[in-house]
Design a protein around this motif. Structure first.
Motif, PDB file in Angstrom:
ATOM      1  N   ALA A 188    -100.311  -7.693 -88.637  1.00 39.13           N
ATOM      2  CA  ALA A 188    -101.034  -8.705 -87.848  1.00 39.13           C
ATOM      3  C   ALA A 188    -102.435  -8.858 -88.441  1.00 39.13           C
ATOM      4  O   ALA A 188    -103.016  -7.893 -88.955  1.00 39.13           O
ATOM      5  N   LYS A 189    -102.980 -10.085 -88.335  1.00 41.28           N
ATOM      6  CA  LYS A 189    -104.314 -10.303 -88.931  1.00 41.28           C
ATOM      7  C   LYS A 189    -105.390  -9.485 -88.225  1.00 41.28           C
ATOM      8  O   LYS A 189    -106.343  -9.040 -88.842  1.00 41.28           O
ATOM      9  N   ARG A 190    -105.241  -9.336 -86.914  1.00 42.36           N
ATOM     10  CA  ARG A 190    -106.196  -8.536 -86.140  1.00 42.36           C
ATOM     11  C   ARG A 190    -105.425  -7.672 -85.153  1.00 42.36           C
ATOM     12  O   ARG A 190    -104.343  -8.060 -84.708  1.00 42.36           O
ATOM     13  N   LEU A 191    -106.010  -6.555 -84.794  1.00 45.04           N
ATOM     14  CA  LEU A 191    -105.441  -5.697 -83.753  1.00 45.04           C
ATOM     15  C   LEU A 191    -106.449  -5.590 -82.617  1.00 45.04           C
ATOM     16  O   LEU A 191    -107.656  -5.502 -82.861  1.00 45.04           O
ATOM     17  N   LEU A 192    -105.944  -5.597 -81.403  1.00 42.89           N
ATOM     18  CA  LEU A 192    -106.813  -5.438 -80.225  1.00 42.89           C
ATOM     19  C   LEU A 192    -106.190  -4.404 -79.310  1.00 42.89           C
ATOM     20  O   LEU A 192    -105.171  -4.667 -78.659  1.00 42.89           O
ATOM     21  N   MET A 193    -106.786  -3.213 -79.292  1.00 46.14           N
ATOM     22  CA  MET A 193    -106.255  -2.169 -78.411  1.00 46.14           C
ATOM     23  C   MET A 193    -107.122  -2.032 -77.165  1.00 46.14           C
ATOM     24  O   MET A 193    -108.348  -2.018 -77.254  1.00 46.14           O
ATOM     25  N   ILE A 194    -106.453  -1.946 -76.024  1.00 46.81           N
ATOM     26  CA  ILE A 194    -107.154  -1.677 -74.769  1.00 46.81           C
ATOM     27  C   ILE A 194    -106.736  -0.269 -74.355  1.00 46.81           C
ATOM     28  O   ILE A 194    -105.547  -0.003 -74.152  1.00 46.81           O
ATOM     29  N   ILE A 195    -107.712   0.627 -74.267  1.00 44.68           N
ATOM     30  CA  ILE A 195    -107.385   2.000 -73.873  1.00 44.68           C
ATOM     31  C   ILE A 195    -107.832   2.198 -72.429  1.00 44.68           C
ATOM     32  O   ILE A 195    -109.013   2.079 -72.109  1.00 44.68           O
ATOM     33  N   SER A 196    -106.868   2.489 -71.582  1.00 44.24           N
ATOM     34  CA  SER A 196    -107.172   2.637 -70.170  1.00 44.24           C
ATOM     35  C   SER A 196    -106.246   3.700 -69.588  1.00 44.24           C
ATOM     36  O   SER A 196    -105.106   3.851 -70.037  1.00 44.24           O
ATOM     37  N   GLY A 197    -106.747   4.430 -68.613  1.00 44.86           N
ATOM     38  CA  GLY A 197    -105.911   5.453 -67.974  1.00 44.86           C
ATOM     39  C   GLY A 197    -106.109   6.816 -68.631  1.00 44.86           C
ATOM     40  O   GLY A 197    -107.087   7.043 -69.340  1.00 44.86           O
ATOM     41  N   ASN A 198    -105.126   7.698 -68.398  1.00 46.07           N
ATOM     42  CA  ASN A 198    -105.256   9.073 -68.899  1.00 46.07           C
ATOM     43  C   ASN A 198    -104.843   9.177 -70.361  1.00 46.07           C
ATOM     44  O   ASN A 198    -103.790   9.701 -70.688  1.00 46.07           O
ATOM     45  N   LYS A 199    -105.683   8.681 -71.224  1.00 45.40           N
ATOM     46  CA  LYS A 199    -105.343   8.640 -72.656  1.00 45.40           C
ATOM     47  C   LYS A 199    -106.348   9.453 -73.466  1.00 45.40           C
ATOM     48  O   LYS A 199    -106.627   9.127 -74.624  1.00 45.40           O
TER      49      LYS A 199
END
Ligand code: GLP
Length: 243
Positions: A188-199
């Motif tokens: 993919a040209k860009r990656l967008l990660m959302i980190i939420s919760g017990n991570k």
């Protein structure tokens, strides 16, 4: 990798929506790689609001999703097709014919062939990602080796454990899934990660270490040329990430 620290979940949802909105406005016929899970739900709600109230136009947008459970039909309320319809597609002006979520029932090999063909032709402008507590992306579970293309995975017990909150009991959680491979995600040209919760552990491995480790697939994000990570302040503080 650009790390964006958000005040809280809602602030993270708005910041992530800003990134998607910019792409959709600049390229109205873009292709979005989408993800399920509780992490991107707030962003989907915000995008739906912007579509409704601010004219953000999805009429020419295409989408392809990361993964789907094996054994759940698209009408099952825990299938990822159902999730996407109810959390996003039903609330924006996207043409559902232009949305693709791999099929988890019927002939899985045939489904995977179709999924791989779609991915071979999709030029994904941005891939949205959540992360599993064990660091998985999509359903690419930790292991000695990872896959390039779409394939079937046997889910780790920790994944079944983490996802059982959405089912009546642990026994109801599917044991297998079809998922984009790591190669598909990384292309993919860009990656967008959302980190939420017990991570905490996955976030620590991604943000605080320099190692790329197939036993923690999210660490591969570090190799991408244009990757965004949205993380809540509380979680960043818990792992000692200062930015
Ligand atoms: C599932 C999905 C992943 C997602 C993960 C985390 O395992 N296959 O793509 O990232 O859940 O979900 P949540 O955001 O609910 O923590």
């Amino acid at each position: 990798m650009k790390v964006i620290i958000a005040k809280d979940y809602e602030d993270g949802a708005r910041k992530a929506a800003d990134i998607i909105e910019k792409i959709v406005r600049e390229k109205p016929d873009c292709t979005l790689g989408l993800a399920t899970g509780s992490s991107p739900v707030g962003m989907y709600q915000e995008l739906a609001r912007r579509c409704r109230e601010e004219g953000l136009d999805f009429s020419r947008v295409h989408s392809v999703n990361l993964d789907e459970y094996v054994g759940l039909d698209g009408t099952h309320d825990q299938s990822y097709r159902y999730f996407m319809d109810t959390n996003l597609f039903n609330h924006i002006n996207i043409d559902k014919k232009n949305t693709y979520v791999a099929k988890g029932t019927g002939d899985i090999q045939k489904n995977l062939k179709e999924f791989n063909e779609i991915l071979d032709h999709a030029d994904v402008d941005i891939q949205v990602l959540g992360v599993g507590p064990d660091g998985h992306l999509g359903f690419n579970e930790p292991g000695d080796t990872l896959w390039d293309g779409a394939h079937e995975e046997t889910l780790d017990d920790s994944t079944i454990e983490a996802n059982k909150r959405f089912f009546a009991s642990k026994e109801d959680v599917p044991t297998h899934a079809v998922t984009m491979g790591m190669g598909n995600i990384m292309r993919a040209k860009r990656l967008l990660m959302i980190i939420s919760g017990n991570k905490q552990e996955a976030a620590r491995r991604l943000l605080m270490e320099d190692r790329i480790d197939p036993r923690c697939p999210c660490t591969f994000m570090r190799m991408h040329r244009e990757a965004y990570v949205v993380i809540e302040r509380k979680l960043a503080d818990e792992i000692g990430y200062k930015g």
